[in-house]
Design a protein around this motif. Structure first.
Motif, PDB file in Angstrom:
ATOM      1  N   SER A 290       0.675  -1.308   0.007  1.00 33.14           N
ATOM      2  CA  SER A 290      -0.155  -0.106   0.024  1.00 33.14           C
ATOM      3  C   SER A 290       0.694   1.176   0.038  1.00 33.14           C
ATOM      4  O   SER A 290       1.790   1.366   0.723  1.00 33.14           O
ATOM      5  N   THR A 291       0.687   2.221  -0.851  1.00 37.45           N
ATOM      6  CA  THR A 291       1.109   3.479  -0.992  1.00 37.45           C
ATOM      7  C   THR A 291       0.597   4.497  -0.283  1.00 37.45           C
ATOM      8  O   THR A 291      -0.476   4.467  -0.113  1.00 37.45           O
ATOM      9  N   VAL A 292       1.584   5.485   0.367  1.00 38.50           N
ATOM     10  CA  VAL A 292       1.057   6.444   1.152  1.00 38.50           C
ATOM     11  C   VAL A 292       1.045   7.596   0.205  1.00 38.50           C
ATOM     12  O   VAL A 292       1.953   8.029  -0.310  1.00 38.50           O
ATOM     13  N   PRO A 293      -0.106   8.204  -0.067  1.00 36.46           N
ATOM     14  CA  PRO A 293      -0.192   9.622  -1.085  1.00 36.46           C
ATOM     15  C   PRO A 293       0.527  10.407  -0.429  1.00 36.46           C
ATOM     16  O   PRO A 293       0.862  10.942   0.632  1.00 36.46           O
ATOM     17  N   ASP A 294       1.084  11.480  -1.361  1.00 36.12           N
ATOM     18  CA  ASP A 294       1.944  12.619  -1.203  1.00 36.12           C
ATOM     19  C   ASP A 294       0.387  13.889  -1.334  1.00 36.12           C
ATOM     20  O   ASP A 294       0.458  14.395  -2.178  1.00 36.12           O
ATOM     21  N   GLU A 295      -0.055  13.924  -0.015  1.00 38.75           N
ATOM     22  CA  GLU A 295      -0.943  14.979  -0.139  1.00 38.75           C
ATOM     23  C   GLU A 295      -0.950  15.861   1.131  1.00 38.75           C
ATOM     24  O   GLU A 295      -0.502  15.449   2.339  1.00 38.75           O
ATOM     25  N   LYS A 296      -1.699  16.741   1.231  1.00 37.89           N
ATOM     26  CA  LYS A 296      -1.874  17.728   2.424  1.00 37.89           C
ATOM     27  C   LYS A 296      -3.007  17.042   3.390  1.00 37.89           C
ATOM     28  O   LYS A 296      -4.451  16.815   2.903  1.00 37.89           O
ATOM     29  N   TYR A 297      -2.702  17.019   4.648  1.00 34.69           N
ATOM     30  CA  TYR A 297      -3.899  16.611   5.614  1.00 34.69           C
ATOM     31  C   TYR A 297      -4.368  17.611   6.743  1.00 34.69           C
ATOM     32  O   TYR A 297      -5.423  17.059   7.164  1.00 34.69           O
ATOM     33  N   GLN A 298      -3.909  18.553   6.782  1.00 32.73           N
ATOM     34  CA  GLN A 298      -4.306  19.494   7.630  1.00 32.73           C
ATOM     35  C   GLN A 298      -4.842  20.730   7.095  1.00 32.73           C
ATOM     36  O   GLN A 298      -4.180  21.299   5.977  1.00 32.73           O
ATOM     37  N   SER A 299      -5.671  21.445   7.537  1.00 30.05           N
ATOM     38  CA  SER A 299      -6.473  22.786   6.916  1.00 30.05           C
ATOM     39  C   SER A 299      -5.499  23.892   7.461  1.00 30.05           C
ATOM     40  O   SER A 299      -4.775  23.757   8.542  1.00 30.05           O
ATOM     41  N   ALA A 300      -5.717  25.085   6.720  1.00 28.55           N
ATOM     42  CA  ALA A 300      -4.874  26.140   7.190  1.00 28.55           C
ATOM     43  C   ALA A 300      -5.465  26.827   8.200  1.00 28.55           C
ATOM     44  O   ALA A 300      -6.799  26.562   8.646  1.00 28.55           O
ATOM     45  N   GLY A 301      -4.744  27.705   9.035  1.00 32.69           N
ATOM     46  CA  GLY A 301      -5.331  28.068  10.182  1.00 32.69           C
ATOM     47  C   GLY A 301      -4.512  27.617  11.415  1.00 32.69           C
ATOM     48  O   GLY A 301      -3.788  26.927  11.624  1.00 32.69           O
ATOM     49  N   VAL A 302      -4.823  28.611  12.581  1.00 28.73           N
ATOM     50  CA  VAL A 302      -4.181  28.403  13.925  1.00 28.73           C
ATOM     51  C   VAL A 302      -5.231  27.928  14.708  1.00 28.73           C
ATOM     52  O   VAL A 302      -6.390  28.648  14.922  1.00 28.73           O
ATOM     53  N   HIS A 303      -4.999  26.771  15.135  1.00 23.54           N
ATOM     54  CA  HIS A 303      -6.024  25.901  15.852  1.00 23.54           C
ATOM     55  C   HIS A 303      -5.471  26.193  17.600  1.00 23.54           C
ATOM     56  O   HIS A 303      -4.577  25.984  17.910  1.00 23.54           O
TER      57      HIS A 303
ATOM     58  N   PHE B 103      -2.740  26.453  24.259  1.00 21.40           N
ATOM     59  CA  PHE B 103      -1.872  26.719  23.318  1.00 21.40           C
ATOM     60  C   PHE B 103      -2.292  26.741  21.815  1.00 21.40           C
ATOM     61  O   PHE B 103      -3.350  26.684  21.720  1.00 21.40           O
ATOM     62  N   ASN B 104      -1.459  26.944  20.853  1.00 22.20           N
ATOM     63  CA  ASN B 104      -2.025  26.947  19.346  1.00 22.20           C
ATOM     64  C   ASN B 104      -1.144  26.216  18.529  1.00 22.20           C
ATOM     65  O   ASN B 104       0.180  25.987  18.929  1.00 22.20           O
ATOM     66  N   VAL B 105      -1.706  25.390  17.678  1.00 23.71           N
ATOM     67  CA  VAL B 105      -0.920  24.614  16.727  1.00 23.71           C
ATOM     68  C   VAL B 105      -1.095  25.229  15.194  1.00 23.71           C
ATOM     69  O   VAL B 105      -2.524  25.453  14.915  1.00 23.71           O
ATOM     70  N   ALA B 106      -0.403  25.052  14.266  1.00 25.65           N
ATOM     71  CA  ALA B 106      -0.557  25.310  12.817  1.00 25.65           C
ATOM     72  C   ALA B 106       0.340  24.221  12.137  1.00 25.65           C
ATOM     73  O   ALA B 106       1.219  23.526  12.838  1.00 25.65           O
ATOM     74  N   TYR B 107       0.256  23.915  10.867  1.00 30.88           N
ATOM     75  CA  TYR B 107       0.772  23.248   9.928  1.00 30.88           C
ATOM     76  C   TYR B 107       1.378  23.982   8.613  1.00 30.88           C
ATOM     77  O   TYR B 107       0.784  24.751   8.123  1.00 30.88           O
ATOM     78  N   LEU B 108       2.581  23.294   8.426  1.00 29.61           N
ATOM     79  CA  LEU B 108       3.096  23.720   7.248  1.00 29.61           C
ATOM     80  C   LEU B 108       3.259  22.253   6.676  1.00 29.61           C
ATOM     81  O   LEU B 108       4.281  21.516   6.936  1.00 29.61           O
ATOM     82  N   GLU B 109       2.578  22.120   5.425  1.00 32.16           N
ATOM     83  CA  GLU B 109       2.965  20.763   4.568  1.00 32.16           C
ATOM     84  C   GLU B 109       3.496  20.802   3.146  1.00 32.16           C
ATOM     85  O   GLU B 109       3.010  21.682   2.699  1.00 32.16           O
ATOM     86  N   TYR B 110       4.514  19.950   3.052  1.00 27.07           N
ATOM     87  CA  TYR B 110       5.550  20.514   1.892  1.00 27.07           C
ATOM     88  C   TYR B 110       5.199  18.993   0.979  1.00 27.07           C
ATOM     89  O   TYR B 110       5.143  17.855   1.623  1.00 27.07           O
ATOM     90  N   CYS B 111       5.045  19.062  -0.469  1.00 29.22           N
ATOM     91  CA  CYS B 111       4.924  17.910  -1.033  1.00 29.22           C
ATOM     92  C   CYS B 111       6.211  17.537  -1.537  1.00 29.22           C
ATOM     93  O   CYS B 111       7.354  18.323  -1.722  1.00 29.22           O
ATOM     94  N   GLU B 112       6.248  16.102  -2.020  1.00 24.96           N
ATOM     95  CA  GLU B 112       7.634  15.734  -2.370  1.00 24.96           C
ATOM     96  C   GLU B 112       7.322  15.583  -3.937  1.00 24.96           C
ATOM     97  O   GLU B 112       8.414  15.610  -4.654  1.00 24.96           O
ATOM     98  N   LEU B 113       6.180  15.544  -4.653  1.00 28.09           N
ATOM     99  CA  LEU B 113       5.952  15.046  -6.076  1.00 28.09           C
ATOM    100  C   LEU B 113       5.271  16.348  -6.663  1.00 28.09           C
ATOM    101  O   LEU B 113       4.251  16.923  -5.913  1.00 28.09           O
ATOM    102  N   GLU B 114       5.664  16.589  -8.004  1.00 24.71           N
ATOM    103  CA  GLU B 114       5.086  17.585  -8.482  1.00 24.71           C
ATOM    104  C   GLU B 114       3.645  17.085  -8.970  1.00 24.71           C
ATOM    105  O   GLU B 114       3.601  15.983  -9.546  1.00 24.71           O
ATOM    106  N   SER B 115       2.525  17.939  -8.714  1.00 27.30           N
ATOM    107  CA  SER B 115       1.235  17.601  -9.050  1.00 27.30           C
ATOM    108  C   SER B 115       0.389  18.615  -9.151  1.00 27.30           C
ATOM    109  O   SER B 115       0.630  19.739  -9.277  1.00 27.30           O
TER     110      SER B 115
END
Length: 199
Positions: A5-18, A52-64
């Motif tokens: 099973s492959t794991v997709p190269d995708e964003k999992y988290q929404s933008a925003g400070v939670h 406290f607050n949490v935010a995410y920065l998600e980076y892609c590996e593959l051009e898409s």
């Protein structure tokens, strides 16, 4: 490794400070970070609440279609939300500790990933340490940096991905991450002298 099973190269988290809330033991060591607040059970030790607050920065590996190229943000909105949050804190004269965490092999930013879950525990302990040091007014903002650290979910086949994940990590590091973190650091410098950023 066919049939894995492959794991997709995708964003999992929404933008925003939670907003997040965890409870800690009186010693500040054992954190509980439930998705829904709960009351302590009878006989359970007293706990202290840390916000406290949490935010995410998600980076892609593959051009898409979703990503301009390796090492680029999936969504600039994630970074923009962080910058807005820090600017607002600066404008209010509130000092901020930004704690950046970049996960490694076998992880990503999926909500069920163990690194994502325990990131909240770490941030709760940071907030607790600030309170104990007399700096309880300092806001804590955690920035979780996610990328496809796992390409195959099947075990033990995923153990043979160390070389490909190492190349992926290099591609992420050579992308926009350093520039994006510098953007955050530059905004932090424009605020209270007590602002701090750790990576």
């Amino acid at each position: 490794l066919s049939g894995c099973s492959t794991v997709p190269d995708e964003k999992y988290q929404s933008a925003g400070v939670h907003d997040r809330t965890c409870t800690l033991s009186q010693t500040g060591r054992r954190a509980q970070c439930p998705l829904e607040p709960t009351s302590p059970a009878e006989g359970e030790e007293a706990r202290v609440e840390r916000r406290f607050n949490v935010a995410y920065l998600e980076y892609c590996e593959l051009e898409s279609e979703a990503c301009k190229g390796p090492g680029q943000l999936f969504a600039r909105e994630q970074l923009d939300a962080i910058l807005r949050h820090v600017r607002a804190s600066n404008a209010a004269g509130e000092s901020t500790l930004v704690a950046v965490y970049v996960h490694g092999w076998h992880h990503n930013a999926h909500p069920t990933d163990e690194n994502v879950k325990y990131f909240d525990h770490m941030l709760a302990r940071y907030k607790d340490a600030l309170i104990r040091a007399g700096r309880g007014n300092t806001k804590v903002l955690g920035v979780y940096v996610g990328w496809r650290g796992e390409s195959i979910s099947s075990k033990p086949a995923n153990l043979f991905t160390v070389a490909s994940r190492g190349r992926a990590a290099d591609a992420i590091a050579e992308g926009s991450i350093a520039f994006n973190l510098k953007e955050i650091a530059d905004v932090m410098r424009g605020g209270p002298e007590a602002n701090r950023m750790i990576v």
